[in-house]
Design a protein around this motif. Structure first.
Motif, short mmCIF file in Angstrom:
data_model
loop_
_atom_site.label_atom_id
_atom_site.label_comp_id
_atom_site.label_asym_id
_atom_site.label_seq_id
_atom_site.Cartn_x
_atom_site.Cartn_y
_atom_site.Cartn_z
N HIS A 63 0.83 -1.19 0.00
CA HIS A 63 0.00 0.00 0.00
C HIS A 63 0.88 1.26 0.00
O HIS A 63 1.97 1.26 0.58
N ASP A 64 0.39 2.29 -0.63
CA ASP A 64 1.09 3.58 -0.70
C ASP A 64 0.75 4.35 0.57
O ASP A 64 -0.33 4.93 0.70
N CYS A 65 1.67 4.36 1.54
CA CYS A 65 1.41 4.92 2.87
C CYS A 65 2.18 6.22 3.08
O CYS A 65 3.40 6.27 2.86
N SER A 66 1.46 7.25 3.52
CA SER A 66 2.07 8.53 3.86
C SER A 66 1.55 8.97 5.22
O SER A 66 0.51 8.48 5.70
N ALA A 67 2.28 9.88 5.84
CA ALA A 67 1.86 10.43 7.12
C ALA A 67 2.21 11.90 7.16
O ALA A 67 3.27 12.31 6.67
N LEU A 68 1.32 12.70 7.73
CA LEU A 68 1.63 14.09 8.02
C LEU A 68 1.99 14.18 9.50
O LEU A 68 1.25 13.70 10.36
N ALA A 69 3.13 14.80 9.80
CA ALA A 69 3.63 14.79 11.17
C ALA A 69 4.31 16.10 11.52
O ALA A 69 4.98 16.71 10.68
N THR A 93 -1.99 21.12 0.12
CA THR A 93 -0.78 21.10 -0.71
C THR A 93 -0.51 19.70 -1.23
O THR A 93 -0.14 19.51 -2.41
N LEU A 94 -0.69 18.72 -0.39
CA LEU A 94 -0.49 17.33 -0.78
C LEU A 94 -1.49 16.93 -1.87
O LEU A 94 -1.14 16.26 -2.85
N ARG A 95 -2.73 17.36 -1.72
CA ARG A 95 -3.75 17.08 -2.74
C ARG A 95 -3.37 17.72 -4.07
O ARG A 95 -3.47 17.08 -5.13
N ASP A 96 -2.91 18.95 -4.01
CA ASP A 96 -2.57 19.67 -5.25
C ASP A 96 -1.36 19.06 -5.95
O ASP A 96 -1.14 19.28 -7.15
N SER A 97 -0.55 18.27 -5.20
CA SER A 97 0.59 17.58 -5.81
C SER A 97 0.17 16.27 -6.47
O SER A 97 0.99 15.60 -7.09
N GLY A 98 -1.11 15.91 -6.31
CA GLY A 98 -1.64 14.72 -6.97
C GLY A 98 -1.96 13.56 -6.05
O GLY A 98 -2.38 12.50 -6.51
N PHE A 99 -1.79 13.74 -4.73
CA PHE A 99 -2.05 12.64 -3.79
C PHE A 99 -3.48 12.70 -3.29
O PHE A 99 -3.91 13.70 -2.72
#
Length: 415
Positions: A26-32, A82-88
């Motif tokens: 899975h493509d996993c990211s975290a905002l921290a 910002t993350l959404r605008d980068s395509g995520f």
């Protein structure tokens, strides 16, 4: 599947689940908040964001908590945008709502599923707000109103949540019925391959003596030493305990800050408040057997549990600590408070001893009784580890159940 983790202290309760999901592709990211530049942690892309600077403003004291959470939520919202605008675009958001960060994320990604870690809904009944009369607030009616506002954060998150996960039934059952129906009970999990008995364990204490299982070690653990975790009740037992057990070594783990509850008076720490109270009753010689260890690295913490003859765990009706489950997994003989979260795990006389939180006499009796009875300590310890392996084991119980829960969440089911 794309998954976004939100936790004030990532990985927090996701420290096992997040790497497993990443390892499964899975493509996993975290905002921290606690990283300053993008990094990779066990397959999870961890992205930093920062709180916005705020000018001082006048607020009603009851709103300070919510203001702090909205400040974090705004910062996390901007980072998410910002993350959404980068395509995520995540398919799933896994968030601990306790600090407010996830409050506006469905405004960024309205089609994402959101599942919350449901740690606690604050209750105001006598058994919760005024459990300990020694620290009861002067005006309980006003405190009831304050707690109601403190729960606004839960309401603001659950309005957009698809599901919740809570580690214990006690914690899940604090939530109102309209939330409770979305919550599945599954603990984060105890790694019993790490937290296990070790006959050869030893621990060097404060750079001086090395203690082993041949020593009469009594252990007490808090994240921070404070009344909500029974620190005051344990400290008040020390003068007699040290006199009655002249060979006992008392190992106390915990920081000087406040995790929960009220702050101590006169800019002191709770640690120092109760040291000052009991120290005049304890001789200098006996005091050398009391060791405050602060916060320990995990390997040393496990060694401490492995050499413990009796482990004392006291708590208000509140979130259950990982430490007591880890102590059970290490086959420690437990003396614990007979409060709701503890009763969910420990059966009196089966895998531990339960005592009235306020009964200092019985606390002393149970500790001393177990110190005298090696056979009973061993029986309780074996049963305690069996309970953990059957119900709370990370790899055989909890992670599989969490993965089943996630599958149901993504398929539109929450129970």
């Amino acid at each position: 599947m794309k998954i976004l983790f939100i936790h004030q202290n990532f990985p927090g309760q996701y420290k096992h689940l997040a790497p497993m999901l990443a390892a499964r592709g899975h493509d996993c990211s975290a905002l921290a908040l606690k990283v300053t530049k993008p990094t990779n942690w066990q397959g999870v892309r961890v992205l930093p964001y920062a709180l916005l600077k705020r000018t001082g403003q006048n607020l009603h004291p009851w709103l300070v908590d919510l203001d702090t959470k909205v400040t974090r939520a705004e910062a996390c919202f901007k980072a998410a945008r910002t993350l959404r605008d980068s395509g995520f675009t995540p398919d799933l958001i896994l968030a601990h709502p306790g600090w407010g960060e996830a409050m506006f994320l469905k405004d960024v990604w309205p089609t994402a599923r959101m599942a919350l870690y449901c740690e606690l809904y604050y209750l105001t009944g006598e058994e919760h707000l005024d459990f300990d009369p020694e620290f009861a607030r002067q005006d309980s009616d006003l405190q009831t109103l304050r707690i109601r506002l403190k729960n606004l954060n839960n309401h603001l998150h659950f309005a957009h949540a698809d599901a919740g996960l809570s580690p214990t039934r006690f914690q899940a059952d604090t939530f109102p019925a309209e939330f409770r129906g979305k919550i599945t009970i599954c603990h984060d999990g105890i790694d019993t391959t790490q937290a296990r008995p070790n006959a050869n364990a030893s621990l060097r204490v404060n750079g001086r003596d090395t203690l082993t299982r041949s020593d009469e070690v009594i252990t007490f653990v808090n994240r921070n030493l404070e009344p909500m975790r029974g620190y005051h009740r344990f400290m008040r037992a020390l003068p007699r305990l040290l006199k009655e057990r002249p060979k006992a070594q008392i190992l106390i783990v915990g920081g000087d800050e406040v995790s929960y509850g009220i702050t101590p008076p006169n800019d002191k720490s709770w640690k120092q408040v109760f040291i000052s109270e009991v120290r005049p009753e304890i001789s200098d010689h006996d005091w050398t057997r009391v060791h405050f260890l602060g916060r320990l690295p995990y390997d040393q913490f496990l060694s401490l549990l492995q050499i413990s003859r009796v482990h004392v765990y006291l708590t208000y009706p509140f979130v259950l600590s990982w430490s007591v489950l880890e102590a059970m997994s290490c086959e420690a003989a437990i003396v614990a408070s007979d409060t709701a979260p503890v009763r969910e795990v420990i059966r009196h006389g089966q895998d531990g001893r339960l005592i009235d939180f306020f009964d200092q006499e019985v606390l002393l009796e149970e500790i001393c009784s177990l110190l005298e009875d090696k056979t009973e300590r061993a029986r309780l310890g074996r049963n305690a580890r069996k309970t953990i392996k059957e119900t709370y084991d990370l790899n055989s119980v909890c992670l599989p159940k969490q993965m089943q829960w996630l599958s149901k969440v993504m398929n539109g089911m929450t129970l």
